[in-house]
Design an enzyme around this catalytic site. Structure first.
Site, short mmCIF file in Angstrom:
data_model
loop_
_atom_site.label_atom_id
_atom_site.label_comp_id
_atom_site.label_asym_id
_atom_site.label_seq_id
_atom_site.Cartn_x
_atom_site.Cartn_y
_atom_site.Cartn_z
N ASP A 67 1.05 -1.36 -0.02
CA ASP A 67 -0.24 -0.22 0.19
C ASP A 67 1.20 1.13 -0.26
O ASP A 67 2.27 1.04 0.22
CB ASP A 67 -1.34 -0.38 0.91
CG ASP A 67 -0.23 -0.08 2.47
OD1 ASP A 67 1.17 0.46 3.00
OD2 ASP A 67 -1.04 -1.08 3.37
N ASN A 135 -8.19 -1.68 13.95
CA ASN A 135 -9.71 -2.04 13.41
C ASN A 135 -10.34 -3.11 12.83
O ASN A 135 -11.00 -3.46 12.07
CB ASN A 135 -10.24 -0.78 12.81
CG ASN A 135 -9.81 -0.54 11.15
OD1 ASN A 135 -8.63 -1.35 10.31
ND2 ASN A 135 -9.91 1.38 10.86
N HIS A 137 -8.56 -3.86 10.11
CA HIS A 137 -7.99 -4.00 7.95
C HIS A 137 -6.85 -4.33 7.89
O HIS A 137 -5.55 -4.14 9.00
CB HIS A 137 -7.40 -2.05 7.82
CG HIS A 137 -6.18 -1.15 8.27
ND1 HIS A 137 -6.19 -0.12 9.05
CD2 HIS A 137 -5.26 -1.57 8.82
CE1 HIS A 137 -5.10 0.98 9.53
NE2 HIS A 137 -4.84 -0.95 9.12
N GLU A 142 -9.74 -1.09 4.99
CA GLU A 142 -11.06 -0.69 6.01
C GLU A 142 -12.11 -1.54 6.25
O GLU A 142 -12.54 -2.13 5.20
CB GLU A 142 -11.39 1.17 5.75
CG GLU A 142 -9.89 1.75 5.91
CD GLU A 142 -9.19 2.37 6.75
OE1 GLU A 142 -9.12 0.67 7.80
OE2 GLU A 142 -8.74 2.94 7.60
P1 PGA Z 1 1.28 -1.25 13.29
O1 PGA Z 1 0.43 -0.70 12.08
O2 PGA Z 1 2.27 -2.68 12.87
O3 PGA Z 1 1.73 0.23 12.84
O4 PGA Z 1 0.28 -1.35 13.93
C1 PGA Z 1 -0.34 -2.49 11.06
C2 PGA Z 1 -2.02 -1.13 10.31
O5 PGA Z 1 -2.42 -0.97 10.41
O6 PGA Z 1 -2.17 -2.74 9.34
#
Ligand code: PGA
Length: 239
Positions: A67, A135, A137, A142
């Site tokens: 992404d 959340n 994702h 999302e």
């Molecule tokens: P993080 O993010 O590793 O910074 O917790 C994970 C994500 O949002 O995919």
């Protein structure tokens, strides 16, 4: 699906490194997909250490992005720059070895289609490494994302935008991003979902036990036979 709970951060890093090394041993030209975020940092530190001593686990020859922010205001605030700094430069990859996610608005839909074509024509992704959003994702897919989605522009939820702004210490708050879709992700031959820290304990439990649904896009990963979930003790606390 395999769920592995490492007994310490050192073991967690060792397990992730072994999985990558195993894929590269079986297929030296394997294409590896890389996430940004806080979760993989100790793993990436170990890969830099391995690269410095010429270890097989760091001999990656092909990479693909998962992404990217859409129209980042400066190159510094991009997954692209972040991944070069944390992983690809230390692993001595060259520009031609990386499939870049499109990131500029003009012509973005066509560019996303081009990205999908280039990925498929190059034989897809052999090992896709993922983080897990609080959340639910994966990538920037999302809650509300359908299972058949492809690489496209998405609007970030307020929660994700805030988490990213915190990462950049408030200097940049992304609103839109470009991400591999769930269908794109599920086409990877192997998936390694990295989960680390107590802040992910609740979402990891839900990802494993809630019904498969677009409410929690990570639940779609359970449909994938080549999925390994690698959690540390804090993330596994509610399992
Ligand atoms: P993080 O993010 O590793 O910074 O917790 C994970 C994500 O949002 O995919």
């Amino acid at each position: 699906m395999q769920v592995k709970v490492a007994e310490s951060e050192i073991r967690w890093v060792a397990e992730a490194t072994d999985i990558l090394a195993g894929v590269l041993q079986a297929k030296p030209e394997a294409r590896i997909g890389w996430p940004t975020g806080t979760t993989p940092l100790p793993f990436y530190a170990e890969l830099r250490r391995r690269a410095a001593i010429g270890s097989l686990a760091a001999q990656v020859s092909r990479a693909v992005m998962l992404d990217e922010y859409l129209d980042p205001p400066e190159a510094a605030f991009s997954s692209w720059s972040w991944l070069w700094r944390e992983v690809w430069t230390p692993l001595r990859l060259g520009r031609e070895q990386v499939l870049r996610m499109p990131h500029r608005s003009p012509g973005i839909d066509a560019a996303c289609g081009e990205f999908e074509r280039a990925l498929a024509e190059g034989g897809g992704c052999d090992l896709l490494i993922l983080g897990l959003g609080a959340n639910g994702h994966v990538g920037f897919n999302e809650p509300g994302t359908a299972m058949d989605t492809r690489t496209r522009v998405v609007k970030l939820t307020a929660e994700t935008a805030d988490a990213n702004a915190a990462y950049w210490r408030g200097r940049f708050t992304p609103e839109f991003a470009v991400t591999m879709g769930m269908a794109t992700i599920l086409e990877a031959r192997q998936i390694l979902l990295l989960v680390r820290g107590g802040a992910k304990a609740d979402v990891l439990r839900r990802m494993l036990h809630d019904p498969v649904s677009s409410e929690l896009p990570a639940t779609f990963l359970r449909e994938h036979e080549g999925l390994t979930i690698l959690a540390d003790p804090e993330a596994a606390a509610e399992l």
